[in-house]
Design a protein around this motif. Structure first.
Motif, PDB file in Angstrom:
ATOM      1  N   THR A 252      -4.370  14.052 -66.961  1.00 60.24           N
ATOM      2  CA  THR A 252      -3.158  13.263 -67.725  1.00 60.24           C
ATOM      3  C   THR A 252      -2.431  12.244 -66.480  1.00 60.24           C
ATOM      4  N   TYR A 253      -1.333  11.883 -66.747  1.00 54.73           N
ATOM      5  CA  TYR A 253      -0.720  11.338 -64.990  1.00 54.73           C
ATOM      6  C   TYR A 253       0.281  10.677 -65.705  1.00 54.73           C
ATOM      7  N   GLN A 254       2.094  10.629 -65.623  1.00 52.40           N
ATOM      8  CA  GLN A 254       3.032  10.077 -66.264  1.00 52.40           C
ATOM      9  C   GLN A 254       3.622   9.032 -64.826  1.00 52.40           C
ATOM     10  N   LEU A 255       3.285   8.105 -65.325  1.00 54.96           N
ATOM     11  CA  LEU A 255       3.433   6.795 -64.016  1.00 54.96           C
ATOM     12  C   LEU A 255       4.608   5.644 -64.551  1.00 54.96           C
ATOM     13  N   ASN A 256       5.107   5.142 -63.784  1.00 53.84           N
ATOM     14  CA  ASN A 256       6.259   4.758 -63.706  1.00 53.84           C
ATOM     15  C   ASN A 256       5.292   3.271 -63.479  1.00 53.84           C
ATOM     16  N   PRO A 257       5.306   2.054 -63.459  1.00 54.00           N
ATOM     17  CA  PRO A 257       5.353   0.546 -62.908  1.00 54.00           C
ATOM     18  C   PRO A 257       5.795   0.954 -61.432  1.00 54.00           C
ATOM     19  N   GLY A 258       4.334  -0.143 -60.991  1.00 59.41           N
ATOM     20  CA  GLY A 258       4.433   0.031 -59.772  1.00 59.41           C
ATOM     21  C   GLY A 258       3.573   1.069 -58.629  1.00 59.41           C
ATOM     22  N   GLN A 259       2.996   2.084 -59.804  1.00 61.61           N
ATOM     23  CA  GLN A 259       2.290   3.864 -59.138  1.00 61.61           C
ATOM     24  C   GLN A 259       0.948   3.131 -59.311  1.00 61.61           C
ATOM     25  N   THR A 260       0.388   4.027 -58.348  1.00 55.72           N
ATOM     26  CA  THR A 260      -1.279   4.148 -58.247  1.00 55.72           C
ATOM     27  C   THR A 260      -2.072   5.281 -58.309  1.00 55.72           C
ATOM     28  N   LEU A 261      -3.261   4.960 -58.848  1.00 54.77           N
ATOM     29  CA  LEU A 261      -3.700   6.526 -58.740  1.00 54.77           C
ATOM     30  C   LEU A 261      -5.707   5.936 -58.329  1.00 54.77           C
ATOM     31  N   PHE A 262      -5.692   6.527 -57.171  1.00 52.36           N
ATOM     32  CA  PHE A 262      -7.129   6.799 -56.214  1.00 52.36           C
ATOM     33  C   PHE A 262      -7.704   7.406 -56.997  1.00 52.36           C
ATOM     34  N   LEU A 263      -9.092   7.097 -57.402  1.00 48.59           N
ATOM     35  CA  LEU A 263     -10.545   8.640 -58.072  1.00 48.59           C
ATOM     36  C   LEU A 263     -11.583   8.383 -56.576  1.00 48.59           C
ATOM     37  N   GLY A 264     -10.489   9.542 -55.466  1.00 53.15           N
ATOM     38  CA  GLY A 264     -11.539   9.581 -54.684  1.00 53.15           C
ATOM     39  C   GLY A 264     -11.496   8.195 -53.863  1.00 53.15           C
ATOM     40  N   GLY A 265     -12.096   7.541 -52.791  1.00 51.13           N
ATOM     41  CA  GLY A 265     -12.228   6.878 -52.986  1.00 51.13           C
ATOM     42  C   GLY A 265     -13.090   5.585 -53.055  1.00 51.13           C
ATOM     43  N   LEU A 266     -13.266   5.664 -54.122  1.00 54.31           N
ATOM     44  CA  LEU A 266     -14.587   4.872 -54.932  1.00 54.31           C
ATOM     45  C   LEU A 266     -13.384   4.145 -56.022  1.00 54.31           C
ATOM     46  N   ALA A 267     -12.343   4.075 -56.285  1.00 56.00           N
ATOM     47  CA  ALA A 267     -12.272   3.443 -57.220  1.00 56.00           C
ATOM     48  C   ALA A 267     -10.455   3.313 -57.238  1.00 56.00           C
ATOM     49  N   ARG A 268      -9.242   2.842 -58.350  1.00 52.12           N
ATOM     50  CA  ARG A 268      -8.360   1.956 -58.042  1.00 52.12           C
ATOM     51  C   ARG A 268      -7.713   2.007 -59.455  1.00 52.12           C
ATOM     52  N   PHE A 269      -6.542   2.547 -59.444  1.00 46.68           N
ATOM     53  CA  PHE A 269      -6.131   1.817 -60.753  1.00 46.68           C
ATOM     54  C   PHE A 269      -4.229   1.719 -60.579  1.00 46.68           C
ATOM     55  N   ASP A 270      -4.101   0.292 -60.652  1.00 50.87           N
ATOM     56  CA  ASP A 270      -2.338   0.132 -60.641  1.00 50.87           C
ATOM     57  C   ASP A 270      -2.080  -0.093 -61.834  1.00 50.87           C
ATOM     58  N   PHE A 271      -0.669   0.768 -61.876  1.00 52.37           N
ATOM     59  CA  PHE A 271       0.109   0.774 -63.269  1.00 52.37           C
ATOM     60  C   PHE A 271       1.271  -0.173 -62.834  1.00 52.37           C
ATOM     61  N   ILE A 272       1.074  -1.946 -63.318  1.00 52.92           N
ATOM     62  CA  ILE A 272       1.749  -2.968 -63.081  1.00 52.92           C
ATOM     63  C   ILE A 272       3.242  -3.481 -63.423  1.00 52.92           C
ATOM     64  N   GLN A 273       2.953  -3.501 -64.155  1.00 53.56           N
ATOM     65  CA  GLN A 273       4.309  -3.291 -65.311  1.00 53.56           C
ATOM     66  C   GLN A 273       4.079  -2.766 -66.898  1.00 53.56           C
ATOM     67  N   GLY A 274       5.265  -2.556 -67.387  1.00 55.93           N
ATOM     68  CA  GLY A 274       4.825  -1.852 -68.198  1.00 55.93           C
ATOM     69  C   GLY A 274       6.385  -0.793 -68.854  1.00 55.93           C
ATOM     70  N   GLU A 275       6.893   0.539 -69.335  1.00 59.13           N
ATOM     71  CA  GLU A 275       7.813   0.534 -69.864  1.00 59.13           C
ATOM     72  C   GLU A 275       6.915   2.351 -69.402  1.00 59.13           C
ATOM     73  N   LYS A 276       7.878   3.359 -68.037  1.00 54.83           N
ATOM     74  CA  LYS A 276       7.499   4.590 -67.721  1.00 54.83           C
ATOM     75  C   LYS A 276       6.066   5.066 -69.095  1.00 54.83           C
ATOM     76  N   SER A 277       4.563   5.937 -68.575  1.00 57.73           N
ATOM     77  CA  SER A 277       3.729   5.678 -69.881  1.00 57.73           C
ATOM     78  C   SER A 277       2.993   7.020 -69.437  1.00 57.73           C
ATOM     79  N   SER A 278       2.049   7.971 -70.347  1.00 58.37           N
ATOM     80  CA  SER A 278       1.024   7.970 -69.579  1.00 58.37           C
ATOM     81  C   SER A 278      -0.121   8.275 -69.661  1.00 58.37           C
ATOM     82  N   PHE A 279      -0.412   8.239 -68.664  1.00 65.59           N
ATOM     83  CA  PHE A 279      -2.175   7.719 -68.484  1.00 65.59           C
ATOM     84  C   PHE A 279      -3.309   9.042 -68.389  1.00 65.59           C
ATOM     85  N   THR A 280      -4.212   8.706 -68.976  1.00 67.50           N
ATOM     86  CA  THR A 280      -5.190  10.044 -69.004  1.00 67.50           C
ATOM     87  C   THR A 280      -6.853   9.236 -68.270  1.00 67.50           C
TER      88      THR A 280
END
Length: 369
Positions: A252-280
């Motif tokens: 689980t990651y606490q992200l602010n909008p404007g943050q990105t998670l990379f799954l190795g070099g195979l995939a990527r997840f961008d949090f573009i807009q919204g309130e600070k939140s948890s992503f699992t």
């Protein structure tokens, strides 16, 4: 012109170049076979001596021929799919070939799912996805090629639905189909009324027939290559990394909008807009996840792919497809599914983007957990 050598077990033309294709024999074994006059491909050799079935891949045309044969026979179809790559492991157009034959849909690798995931929810989602593709399974079952207790239920289901007919087991490559068939053979070797494994009447180029007590057969078919599977872009070592071997531990990651998670070099997840939140993230425990700023994500990927961000490895990045983004506006708790890798659960409303290699799906579904 060199004379073609053929396997005495299945008739395949012997080749020593590609172990995943029909007719493969190691060079050292071939030389001994030529001396004795008995040449077996590796697949037939292992079947003959160890009762072990190895997966091989057919071309699309070969597989279409096999599907046509299935549609013309009265049989139960057991379609094995990978729970982590459901869309990528469905056989394209299978529904057009099965005719009136019932299809039992089997989701493999259930043993590595978190225990918090409701199995009934997952089965319902699989059924809905199958319906979208035109497939109407008679039942949906979750199993594990690695766990024998799950196999008991599969065998009971096969007996329930086959009604004294042949059983065709079909699936694309890398879903664990052959492991499942080998487990069936090992599990039922001593059961009088099910599968007799003392002898195989012979193999053919495109399938292996395992005799049943009532004169019918359980037929293992080679895996078809689905060209949009994540697995096709990776080597064997990296497949071990992305395919979970043990129960997944959610991250689980606490992200602010404007943050990105990379799954190795195979995939990527961008949090573009919204309130600070948890992503699992629900991915293999061996796949490293890296967090960075969205504004620097492109440069970060370009600089670190193949090294800090791997798989892919450095010597593979020239052949690795570019990542393509899919943007989603999220209203309720939702899973962003990266085909072949796993998923990230978005808990709160917002705008996100999922990236995967060109041709590999990123889709959404109502959160399973």
């Amino acid at each position: 012109m060199t004379e073609e050598l053929r396997c005495v077990g299945c008739g395949a033309v012997i080749q020593t170049e590609d172990k995943n294709k029909i007719g493969y024999t190691p060079k050292s074994v071939l030389e001994k076979g030529v001396e004795t006059g008995e040449i077996y491909c590796q697949r037939c050799f292992r079947l003959r001596h160890y009762n072990e079935i190895q997966d091989v891949s057919l071309t699309d045309d070969d597989f279409l021929g096999l599907l046509n044969e299935i549609g013309q026979n009265n049989a139960l179809i057991v379609n094995v799919v990978d729970i982590f790559d459901f869309n990528g492991s469905l056989i394209p157009s299978l529904h057009r070939f099965v005719g009136d034959n019932p299809v039992l849909l089997v989701g493999n690798k259930v043993d590595v799912l978190p225990k918090s995931l409701k199995r009934t929810k997952l089965k319902q989602w699989m059924k809905e996805q199958a319906h979208e593709k035109g497939l109407r399974p008679i039942d949906v079952l979750l199993t594990s090629a690695q766990k024998s207790e799950e196999l008991d239920t599969l065998l009971e289901m096969i007996e329930k639905y086959r009604n004294e007919r042949d059983v065709y087991i079909v699936g694309v490559t890398n879903v664990g189909k052959s492991t499942l068939v080998n487990q069936i053979i090992n599990q039922t070797a001593e059961i009088q009324n099910l599968i007799t494994t003392s002898k195989f009447p012979g193999t053919t180029l495109d399938k292996i027939e395992i005799p049943l007590e009532d004169g019918h057969s359980l037929i293992d078919t080679p895996g078809i290559i689905h060209h949009h599977q994540m697995a096709h872009y990776l080597g064997a070592k990296d497949l071990q990394i992305i395919a979970p071997q043990k129960e997944i531990k959610p991250k689980t990651y606490q992200l602010n909008p404007g943050q990105t998670l990379f799954l190795g070099g195979l995939a990527r997840f961008d949090f573009i807009q919204g309130e600070k939140s948890s992503f699992t993230a629900y991915v293999s425990n061996d796949l490293l996840v890296h967090r960075t700023k969205l504004e620097k994500a492109d440069q970060f990927y370009e600089k670190h792919v193949g090294e800090l961000l791997q798989p892919p490895r450095k010597d593979e990045i020239d052949d690795f497809p570019e990542l393509v983004g899919f943007e989603f506006s999220i209203k309720e708790k939702t899973d962003i599914v990266f085909a072949g890798l796993g998923w990230i659960t978005v808990n709160d409303p917002g705008v996100v983007r999922g990236w995967a290699p060109k041709g590999v799906d990123v889709i959404t579904r109502k959160a399973l957990i």
